[in-house]
Design a protein around this motif. Structure first.
Motif, mmCIF file in Angstrom:
data_model
loop_
_atom_site.group_PDB
_atom_site.id
_atom_site.type_symbol
_atom_site.label_atom_id
_atom_site.label_comp_id
_atom_site.label_asym_id
_atom_site.label_seq_id
_atom_site.Cartn_x
_atom_site.Cartn_y
_atom_site.Cartn_z
ATOM 1 N N ALA A 139 35.777 35.485 52.256
ATOM 2 C CA ALA A 139 35.342 34.366 51.422
ATOM 3 C C ALA A 139 33.833 34.391 51.194
ATOM 4 O O ALA A 139 33.349 34.042 50.111
ATOM 5 N N ASP A 165 41.054 32.461 48.919
ATOM 6 C CA ASP A 165 39.643 32.152 48.720
ATOM 7 C C ASP A 165 38.849 33.432 48.985
ATOM 8 O O ASP A 165 38.606 33.791 50.135
ATOM 9 N N LEU A 166 38.479 34.119 47.926
ATOM 10 C CA LEU A 166 37.768 35.384 48.048
ATOM 11 C C LEU A 166 36.404 35.294 47.377
ATOM 12 O O LEU A 166 36.236 34.614 46.362
ATOM 13 N N SER A 167 35.445 36.002 47.918
ATOM 14 C CA SER A 167 34.095 36.051 47.371
ATOM 15 C C SER A 167 34.109 36.558 45.928
ATOM 16 O O SER A 167 34.926 37.409 45.558
ATOM 17 N N ASP A 168 33.170 36.053 45.134
ATOM 18 C CA ASP A 168 33.069 36.546 43.756
ATOM 19 C C ASP A 168 32.443 37.934 43.694
ATOM 20 O O ASP A 168 32.317 38.519 42.604
ATOM 21 N N LYS A 169 32.055 38.480 44.835
ATOM 22 C CA LYS A 169 31.578 39.860 44.901
ATOM 23 C C LYS A 169 32.739 40.856 44.930
ATOM 24 O O LYS A 169 32.526 42.060 44.831
ATOM 25 N N GLU A 171 36.002 42.572 43.423
ATOM 26 C CA GLU A 171 36.805 42.894 42.250
ATOM 27 C C GLU A 171 38.102 43.536 42.737
ATOM 28 O O GLU A 171 38.101 44.251 43.736
ATOM 29 N N TRP A 207 32.856 51.386 38.441
ATOM 30 C CA TRP A 207 32.329 50.375 39.366
ATOM 31 C C TRP A 207 31.089 50.900 40.073
ATOM 32 O O TRP A 207 30.076 50.193 40.180
#
Length: 219
Positions: A139, A165-169, A171, A207
Motif C-alpha cells: 500500500a 489497496d495498492l500503491s500508485d507506484k 503497475e 516500463w
C-alpha cells in the motif's frame, strides 16, 4: 562470486534484472528460463540466483521446505552485493522471489541502488485462502513496480486484486487467462505461452525506459 548466478543477455546491456525464484521451483525452472530468455532478447542482462534452502536441494536427498519470506531478505541483499554494481539494476523475481524483493525495494531505491521492482506472478495470498493477504507493505510502496500477473492466477486473480489497496507506484500487466506461471490455455484464450512472454518482454522494456526518463528528468 559469479558462479552463484545464471546469466542471460549481453554483459554490456544498459539494464540488469536480478531475479529470485519462487518457493517451490529452482532458478533454472522452465518458467524462469523462458522468462529470462525473453527478457534477454528484449535487451536486458538477466541474472538469476537461488536462496540457500533451494540450493541445498541440489545436494541433499531431503526436500527442505522454504523458510518464511521475511527471513530471506538478507540473502537477497547479499545477492545484490555479490552481483556488483551494474549501470542500472531492477530487482524482483517469480512469486515468493518477487515478494522478498518487494520487502527490501524501498530502502534500496531511496539509496539509489535500484531503479525498480519487477514481480512475476505476485503471491497476493495463498491458494484458496483469499483472506490471508500479503499486501500490507504494498500500500505504501514507493519504488516504481511492475507486476506481471495472469488473470486466473490462484495467488491473486484480476477480480481479487482490483479490490486491494495498492500503491500508485505499482503497475500491473494482466496476461489473459494466465496461471501462476503466466501460461494461458490457448484453446480458451487464443494466446500461447510464447505470446504472453513476448508481451511481457515488450512491456518490461517500455516500463524500464520510462524509469530511465524519470531519472533523467529528476522526477
Amino acid at each position: 562470486m559469479q558462479d552463484r548466478f545464471l546469466f542471460d543477455g549481453s554483459d554490456d546491456a544498459p539494464v540488469t534484472i536480478l531475479l529470485a525464484h519462487g518457493a517451490g521451483a529452482p532458478m533454472d525452472s522452465a518458467s524462469m528460463t523462458a522468462t529470462a530468455n525473453a527478457l534477454a532478447e528484449a535487451g536486458f542482462r538477466v541474472a538469476r540466483f537461488e536462496f540457500a534452502y533451494m540450493a541445498a536441494r541440489r545436494t541433499s536427498a531431503g526436500r527442505k521446505p522454504p523458510p518464511r519470506a521475511e527471513t530471506l531478505k538478507p540473502e537477497y541483499v547479499d545477492a545484490i552485493a555479490a552481483l556488483g554494481k551494474p549501470q542500472r539494476l531492477i530487482i524482483g523475481g517469480k512469486s515468493m522471489g518477487g515478494r522478498v524483493a518487494s520487502m527490501i525495494a524501498d530502502e534500496l531505491h531511496a539509496a539509489g541502488a535500484i531503479s525498480g521492482l519487477l514481480c512475476l506472478g505476485y503471491p497476493f495470498h495463498p491458494p484458496a485462502k483469499p483472506h490471508q493477504l500479503r499486501t500490507k507493505h504494498l500500500a505504501g510502496l514507493m519504488t516504481p513496480t511492475l507486476i506481471c500477473q495472469g488473470t486466473r492466477d490462484e495467488f491473486g486473480t484480476r477480480e481479487e486484486v482490483a479490490g486491494y489497496d495498492l500503491s500508485d507506484k505499482i503497475e500491473i500487466l494482466w496476461l489473459e487467462d494466465g496461471d501462476h506461471d503466466l501460461k494461458p490455455r490457448k484453446n480458451i484464450s487464443g494466446f500461447s505461452a510464447a505470446d504472453h512472454l513476448t508481451t511481457l518482454a515488450a512491456t518490461v522494456a517500455g516500463w524500464a525506459e520510462s524509469l530511465k526518463r524519470e531519472v533523467v528528468s529528476g522526477d
